[in-house]
Every structure is written in structure tokens, then in C-alpha cells.
Design a protein around this motif. Structure first.
Motif, PDB file in Angstrom:
ATOM      1  N   PRO A 202       0.822  -1.216   0.000  1.00  0.00           N
ATOM      2  CA  PRO A 202       0.000   0.000   0.000  1.00  0.00           C
ATOM      3  C   PRO A 202       0.855   1.265   0.000  1.00  0.00           C
ATOM      4  CG  PRO A 202      -0.871  -1.587   1.575  1.00  0.00           C
ATOM      5  CD  PRO A 202       0.432  -2.143   1.082  1.00  0.00           C
ATOM      6  N   PHE A 203       0.427   2.236  -0.773  1.00  0.00           N
ATOM      7  CA  PHE A 203       1.023   3.573  -0.836  1.00  0.00           C
ATOM      8  C   PHE A 203       2.432   3.563  -1.429  1.00  0.00           C
ATOM      9  CE2 PHE A 203      -2.014   3.608   2.728  1.00  0.00           C
ATOM     10  CZ  PHE A 203      -2.937   4.495   2.177  1.00  0.00           C
ATOM     11  N   GLN A 204       2.726   2.571  -2.257  1.00  0.00           N
ATOM     12  CA  GLN A 204       3.975   2.563  -3.008  1.00  0.00           C
ATOM     13  C   GLN A 204       3.650   2.629  -4.485  1.00  0.00           C
ATOM     14  OE1 GLN A 204       6.797  -0.452  -1.999  1.00  0.00           O
ATOM     15  NE2 GLN A 204       7.208   0.520  -0.042  1.00  0.00           N
ATOM     16  N   GLY A 205       4.386   3.500  -5.202  1.00  0.00           N
ATOM     17  CA  GLY A 205       4.195   3.577  -6.636  1.00  0.00           C
ATOM     18  C   GLY A 205       3.987   4.988  -7.121  1.00  0.00           C
ATOM     19  N   SER A 206       3.278   5.121  -8.230  1.00  0.00           N
ATOM     20  CA  SER A 206       3.036   6.427  -8.842  1.00  0.00           C
ATOM     21  C   SER A 206       2.027   7.217  -8.018  1.00  0.00           C
ATOM     22  CB  SER A 206       2.491   6.229 -10.258  1.00  0.00           C
ATOM     23  OG  SER A 206       1.215   5.615 -10.191  1.00  0.00           O
TER      24      SER A 206
END
Length: 309
Positions: free
Chosen positions: A256-260
Motif C-alpha cells: 500500500p502507498f507505493q508507486g506512482s
């Protein structure tokens, strides 16, 4: 009503604290962020004597090698903002002398016009406890209880008097007083810690570990509050430790909450359905500098609002 959004201030070693903390604070307030937040990491043991969060074999992130003192950081932000609330998520409360911490928070609240939110936790690092000359790690729950009591006493009417296990305040005038009652929020995952939230605190500081897990924790906390006869609402601020990158993560392994930005906003929308009041977005780990942090924070804010968060 839209979920309130807060931003974590830059405390890590890639930032120029005296320049970047005020700059990011001003920018976040202009963007529309409702609050500004700091966290506490006192030291980075080398070699590590204990895994991250006390989990054996889990390495400490390199970003923890230099983390600015939280209340100094928050004071830099307070001096250049007018509206945003000023929160700690979290102060490792037992690392601090209760009386001194209560007085520091009261002073900051008075100076900022009543904007402080005191978020406390017990921490997990034995090395930090040893370095701070704190009470033994095994007594961390009792230390937090006493600190809460001391804060309530110091922030209350004069004369202040308190008699605890470690702190004794003879009847005295203690000022300045906070501009208004400072809310105390607690991090809590275990049963005992949840009871402390229900019985002694104004609110709860969960971590964004996934919408399903947080929803279940929130359900359990509300059930406990009902069982224990609590009638006041429990304030909630979800800590989001985001890891931004320009390209989206593919596949099923994304946390969760990782990425673009779009992926982070997608996770925010999923967590917003839980019904929590506020999200604290800590985006500072990945950006190279304050300019990048400000750009990412503004884009996340705008897209989150456009998505109805």
C-alpha cells in the motif's frame, strides 16, 4: 465531508533543514494541506542490535541515519504558517522527561495560536531507550501513562501539583498554558494499548497497512469503546508512509502507498471508505530534495481531492 489531509515535514538527511522545513511548510499550507507532521527516530545503531520495529532480521531503512529532532522541526514550521495544525506522529514519549515535554508542547501551542496535536507512542528501540537515559524498556507503558498525567496537569489550571512514580511537582505556577486543550492521540496495536486509547486519549494514530487491516482495527477499537462506556468520539489520523516513484508498480507485490501518484491516490481512496477523519501523508523518503517533495505533495493533494478524498 472530505477527509482532512496532512503532510509530513522534511526531517531526513537529503534536506537542508533551516531552509527546507519552512519552505515545505509554507508550500503545503498554500496547497491546502490541513496539518503538518513530524516523527521521531533518535538514532541509527550500527551495527544494528535489533531489527526494525523489533522484528529480528528486518533491516533499518537507510533514511533513518539522520532524522531531525521533531519539536525543533515543528517549531520551524510553526513560525511560517498560520492555519495548519502541527502534529507529532509519533513522539516516542518515554524518551522525554514528562515535565519538560509537557512544557515544550504548551509553549509551542501558545506560540502557534492553538495548533498542536500531541501524538505519542512507546517506541520499540532498546538502543533509543538506553541513549535517552529513559525508564527501562519494560516499563514503557507505565512511563507513557505517567507522561499523559503530567501533561494534563501542566496544561491545566495553576497551581499545578502532581505525585507520580517518577515525577513529583510541588504546587507551582507553570506557564505558558496552551491556547486550548491540546488533544492527545496514541499509536496502538495491542489490546492494552487500545484500552489506553479508549480510556485516556482523545484519539488514535493507526498506520496505513492496507484498507482491510485498518478497517478491522478501527472496528475493534469502536467495539472496545462501546464496551468500556466511552461516549466521546475518537479522533483518527492515519499515518501513510508513502514511497513515490514516477513509474507505476506492476504486478501483485505492490505494498500500500507505493508507486506512482495515481497508485498512491488509489490507495488513499480505498482507505477513505473506512471513515477515518484525517490522513497524514509522509512522502519525504523518496524525493531527492525539497523541490521534488513539494511537487509530489501538490500533485497527490490535487489528485486526491479530484478523486473525492
Amino acid at each position: 465531508m472530505a477527509t482532512r489531509l496532512g503532510l509530513g515535514l522534511p526531517q531526513m538527511r537529503q534536506y537542508d533543514l533551516g531552509r527546507d522545513v519552512p519552505d515545505v511548510a509554507r508550500s503545503a499550507e498554500r496547497t491546502g494541506y490541513d496539518s503538518l507532521w513530524v516523527f521521531e527516530r533518535a538514532l541509527f545503531p550500527e551495527p544494528a542490535t535489533q531489527g526494525l520495529y523489533g522484528i529480528e532480521g528486518l533491516p533499518w531503512p537507510d533514511s533513518y541515519r539522520s532524522v531531525a529532532e521533531p519539536l525543533v522541526t515543528l517549531t520551524l514550521a510553526a513560525a511560517v504558517t498560520e492555519r495548519a495544525r502541527l502534529g507529532t506522529s509519533v513522539l516516542v514519549a518515554p524518551l522525554h522527561g514528562p515535565f519538560q515535554l509537557a512544557k515544550a508542547l504548551a509553549t509551542l501551542d501558545a506560540a502557534s495560536g492553538g495548533r498542536v496535536v500531541a501524538g505519542f507512542g512507546t517506541g520499540w528501540s532498546h538502543d533509543e531507550y538506553a541513549a535517552a537515559s529513559a525508564r527501562p524498556f519494560a516499563e514503557r507503558g507505565a512511563a507513557l501513562d505517567e507522561l499523559i498525567d503530567v501533561c494534563r496537569a501542566v496544561w491545566g489550571p495553576d497551581p499545578v501539583a502532581y505525585e507520580g512514580d517518577q515525577t513529583r511537582i510541588a504546587p507551582a505556577v507553570v506557564g505558558p498554558k496552551p491556547a486550548r486543550p491540546i488533544p492527545i492521540l496514541l499509536a496502538a496495536s495491542s489490546g492494552r494499548a487500545r484500552r489506553r486509547v479508549v480510556d485516556r486519549a482523545d484519539g488514535w494514530l493507526p498506520a496505513g497497512t492496507g484498507a482491510e487491516a485498518v478497517a478491522e482495527q478501527w472496528r475493534q477499537l469502536r467495539e472496545l469503546a462501546a464496551e468500556r462506556g466511552r461516549t466521546e468520539p475518537i479522533r483518527t489520523v492515519l499515518r501513510v508512509n508513502a514511497r513515490h516513484r514516477k513509474q507505476p508498480y506492476g504486478g501483485e507485490g505492490r505494498r500500500p502507498f507505493q508507486g506512482s501518484v495515481d497508485q498512491i491516490v488509489e490507495d488513499l481512496a480505498a482507505h477513505a471508505e473506512i471513515g477515518l477523519e484525517e490522513f497524514l501523508l509522509d512522502l519525504q523518503g523518496a524525493p531527492r530534495d525539497a523541490e521534488e517533495l513539494k511537487d509530489v505533495a501538490a500533485e497527490v493533494y490535487e489528485k486526491a481531492r479530484a478523486a473525492g478524498v
